[in-house]
Design an enzyme around this catalytic site. Sequence first.
Site, PDB file in Angstrom:
ATOM      1  N   ARG A  51       0.839  -1.203   0.000  1.00  0.00           N
ATOM      2  CA  ARG A  51       0.000   0.000   0.000  1.00  0.00           C
ATOM      3  C   ARG A  51       0.876   1.256   0.000  1.00  0.00           C
ATOM      4  O   ARG A  51       0.544   2.272  -0.589  1.00  0.00           O
ATOM      5  CB  ARG A  51      -0.962  -0.007   1.204  1.00  0.00           C
ATOM      6  CG  ARG A  51      -1.840   1.212   1.252  1.00  0.00           C
ATOM      7  CD  ARG A  51      -3.086   1.113   2.148  1.00  0.00           C
ATOM      8  NE  ARG A  51      -3.043   0.141   3.202  1.00  0.00           N
ATOM      9  CZ  ARG A  51      -2.397   0.295   4.363  1.00  0.00           C
ATOM     10  NH1 ARG A  51      -1.747   1.403   4.611  1.00  0.00           N
ATOM     11  NH2 ARG A  51      -2.424  -0.665   5.273  1.00  0.00           N
ATOM     12  N   TYR A 100     -16.479  16.838 -16.176  1.00  0.00           N
ATOM     13  CA  TYR A 100     -16.801  15.421 -16.293  1.00  0.00           C
ATOM     14  C   TYR A 100     -17.894  15.038 -15.273  1.00  0.00           C
ATOM     15  O   TYR A 100     -17.825  15.439 -14.113  1.00  0.00           O
ATOM     16  CB  TYR A 100     -15.519  14.599 -16.096  1.00  0.00           C
ATOM     17  CG  TYR A 100     -15.801  13.140 -15.898  1.00  0.00           C
ATOM     18  CD1 TYR A 100     -16.484  12.410 -16.880  1.00  0.00           C
ATOM     19  CD2 TYR A 100     -15.447  12.487 -14.730  1.00  0.00           C
ATOM     20  CE1 TYR A 100     -16.787  11.070 -16.690  1.00  0.00           C
ATOM     21  CE2 TYR A 100     -15.740  11.142 -14.539  1.00  0.00           C
ATOM     22  CZ  TYR A 100     -16.416  10.452 -15.522  1.00  0.00           C
ATOM     23  OH  TYR A 100     -16.731   9.136 -15.334  1.00  0.00           O
ATOM     24  N   ASP A 156      -7.437  19.000 -13.795  1.00  0.00           N
ATOM     25  CA  ASP A 156      -7.623  17.714 -14.466  1.00  0.00           C
ATOM     26  C   ASP A 156      -7.089  17.882 -15.890  1.00  0.00           C
ATOM     27  O   ASP A 156      -7.680  18.581 -16.704  1.00  0.00           O
ATOM     28  CB  ASP A 156      -9.115  17.361 -14.461  1.00  0.00           C
ATOM     29  CG  ASP A 156      -9.400  15.995 -15.070  1.00  0.00           C
ATOM     30  OD1 ASP A 156      -8.610  15.546 -15.925  1.00  0.00           O
ATOM     31  OD2 ASP A 156     -10.428  15.399 -14.710  1.00  0.00           O
ATOM     32  N   LYS A 203      -7.478   6.956 -19.805  1.00  0.00           N
ATOM     33  CA  LYS A 203      -7.693   7.530 -21.129  1.00  0.00           C
ATOM     34  C   LYS A 203      -6.409   7.492 -21.954  1.00  0.00           C
ATOM     35  O   LYS A 203      -5.909   6.416 -22.234  1.00  0.00           O
ATOM     36  CB  LYS A 203      -8.261   8.947 -20.966  1.00  0.00           C
ATOM     37  CG  LYS A 203      -9.447   9.023 -19.983  1.00  0.00           C
ATOM     38  CD  LYS A 203     -10.615   8.250 -20.500  1.00  0.00           C
ATOM     39  CE  LYS A 203     -11.843   8.156 -19.629  1.00  0.00           C
ATOM     40  NZ  LYS A 203     -11.823   8.373 -18.226  1.00  0.00           N
TER      41      LYS A 203
END
Length: 383
Positions: A50, A102, A174, A199
Amino acid sequence: MKKPTKRPATILVHQGQDRDPATGAATVPIYQASTYHHPGGVGQEFDYARSGNPSRQQVEDAIALLEGGVQGFAYASGMAAIGGALSLLQSGDHLIAPDDLYGGTYRYLTMILPQQGIEVSLVDQSNLTAVSSSIRPNTRALLLETPSNPLFKICDIRALVEIARTQRLLTLIDNTFMTPLLQRPLELGVDVVIHSATKFLGGHSDLLAGLATTGDPELAKRLKRFQNSLGPVLGPFDCFLLSRGIKTLKLRLEEGQNNAAELARRLERHPAVKRVIFPGLESFDQKQLHFTQAAGAGAVLSFELEDDSRVKPLLETVELPIIAPSLGGVETILTHCWSMSHAAIPADTKRKMGIGPGLLRISAGIEDLEDLWGDLERGLNAL
Ligand SMILES: Cc1ncc(COP(=O)(O)O)c(C=O)c1O
């Protein structure tokens, strides 16, 4: 982390580590381990997955090198990256975000942040006066998305950074649509850059991933603390896929961008099309501003049909594009924003934002342009 002494195309291929230090293997292996031996009880560079592992280090270094950050962070999705960046806010704070963004981010800002006691104002960030007048005593950050999704509103990154600095606000952006190849926000003064690496960075529609980076070591510490505490990290196999995708970003993006530019020009001339929104078109009203802060138009465009009732026949006729809520793959992706990418936004709000049922988004892939156009034209002519 190595200093970015190389140009972006070279960084894409070689990233932070271009071979396995242990064996010389040509790719960094998938370190599929949850924990790491502590020789004699002493922790080494990696101690528990982690907190970090070499496969994840590879993509975290890659995004930091590409954007010019001090440290990178890889998350299980773009939304987890956005949540990670927004962990810099706390209860009682106020955030200013774009009014056209978005759909998943809209849902997070309007449903999750208020539960955490964080207030959000959605503002047209292409209007600097509107942004300035939305600042309150408890405003702590501006979240930017430029071009916005799906209407391609451009906000002036430099001017917003200036406003944020005078008011001591953080700036988060973003940068999914542009990628670090076309837009490098940290160089324009932004504090934290976020990507849905699902993406263009991943590029093959085969993984879900998020990345973030910052140029500020103090912010990096806080991002790391949250990532390590909550654990929304990218798994080793997905890190391997992402690292592989990143290597070909330049080739894929250039080809997709060329296809998008030509599709936009042809769509603009088609009688069934009311308007085309693409930063590379002469008709794009914010073209000049966009090209002061980005090196290309990108590979995504939106277009609106004259008649909403032609959406269904079009979607039923086209064969090449995947019809889906995503973008940035090697294959062309056609999105009906109303029912897919922006389904999370109530109908009334969508209409107010300018997203109608006749709006479609194309993420141009790297297929042959004439095949793509032939297919799309058949769809546009279908009744
Ligand atoms: C601009 C933008 N940001 C963030 C996201 C969320 O990314 P993910 O789906 O990887 O969680 C998306 C997804 O479509 C997006 O288009």
